[in-house]
Structures are given as structure tokens and as C-alpha cells.
Write an enzyme that holds these catalytic residues in place. Structure first.
Site, PDB file in Angstrom:
ATOM      1  N   CYS A  55      -0.009   3.967   2.574  1.00  0.00           N
ATOM      2  CA  CYS A  55       0.381   3.608   3.948  1.00  0.00           C
ATOM      3  C   CYS A  55       1.755   4.179   4.280  1.00  0.00           C
ATOM      4  CB  CYS A  55       0.401   2.089   4.126  1.00  0.00           C
ATOM      5  SG  CYS A  55      -1.228   1.333   3.983  1.00  0.00           S
ATOM      6  N   CYS A  94       0.833  -1.209   0.000  1.00  0.00           N
ATOM      7  CA  CYS A  94       0.000   0.000   0.000  1.00  0.00           C
ATOM      8  C   CYS A  94       0.867   1.257   0.000  1.00  0.00           C
ATOM      9  CB  CYS A  94      -0.915  -0.058   1.231  1.00  0.00           C
ATOM     10  SG  CYS A  94      -1.639   1.508   1.729  1.00  0.00           S
TER      11      CYS A  94
END
Length: 111
Positions: A36, A33
């Protein structure tokens, strides 16, 4: 109380989060991700700033499907603020540092 963010798994969730004496911010993330990676420094900053009254844990979503399902995490990064087994706040996606700090201030200062 140790400063910093604690990495936990499904197996540790009950002990580390639900039985915690302080509010706990659970940071759901994934290695794949990109957003993230933007959130991680802010999570660390919050861990330092609120270390006296907030516990922060991070949980990788792929190896921990039980908690992800229980807290209906549909996208990462995701945050769940939990106190005494109650979900106080829930966010999905990247939020700004100001949004994160104001969310935490709101809950931590109203104790």
C-alpha cells in the site's frame, strides 16, 4: 472541489461515493500493508491529475468491514472505480502507474 484524497469510513461511504456526481476511485488500504505504501503516491498523483473529473477516496480496511465486504475486497491495496452506484473497475494488488492512468483514462475519457 478540493484536490487530494479524502479519507472516509463506512458511515460516509454512501454520501461520499454512491451519491457523488463524479466517478469515484475508492482506494482500500491498511496500515500494515507494505505494498500500500507503494500505491499511495500514485493515488495522490491520480488525484491531482484527474481532480476536475474524478473524486478519490481512501478507506482503511480494518475499521470499515461493511464496505470491504460489500465490494469483496480480499487483498490490499485494492481499487474500486464507482460511478452512479455502478462498479466500473476493480483491481487487487499493486498496479503500475501506467496501468492506473490507463484504467482511469479509459473510463474518464469515454464519458
Amino acid at each position: 472541489m478540493s484536490k487530494g484524497v479524502i479519507t472516509i469510513t463506512d458511515a460516509e461511504f454512501e454520501t461520499e461515493v454512491l451519491k457523488a456526481e463524479q466517478p469515484v476511485l475508492v482506494y482500500f488500504w491498511a496500515s500494515w500493508c507494505g505494498p500500500c505504501q507503494l500505491m499511495s503516491p500514485m493515488i495522490s498523483l491520480a488525484a491531482n491529475k484527474y481532480s476536475d473529473r474524478l473524486k478519490i477516496v481512501k478507506m482503511e480496511i480494518d475499521p470499515n468491514p461493511l464496505t470491504v465486504k460489500q465490494y469483496q475486497v480480499e487483498g490490499v491495496p485494492a481499487l474500486r472505480l464507482i460511478k452512479e452506484n455502478q462498479l466500473l473497475e476493480s483491481t487487487e494488488g499493486v498496479i503500475s502507474k501506467d496501468q492506473l492512468l490507463s484504467l482511469l483514462d479509459h473510463h474518464l475519457n469515454s464519458n
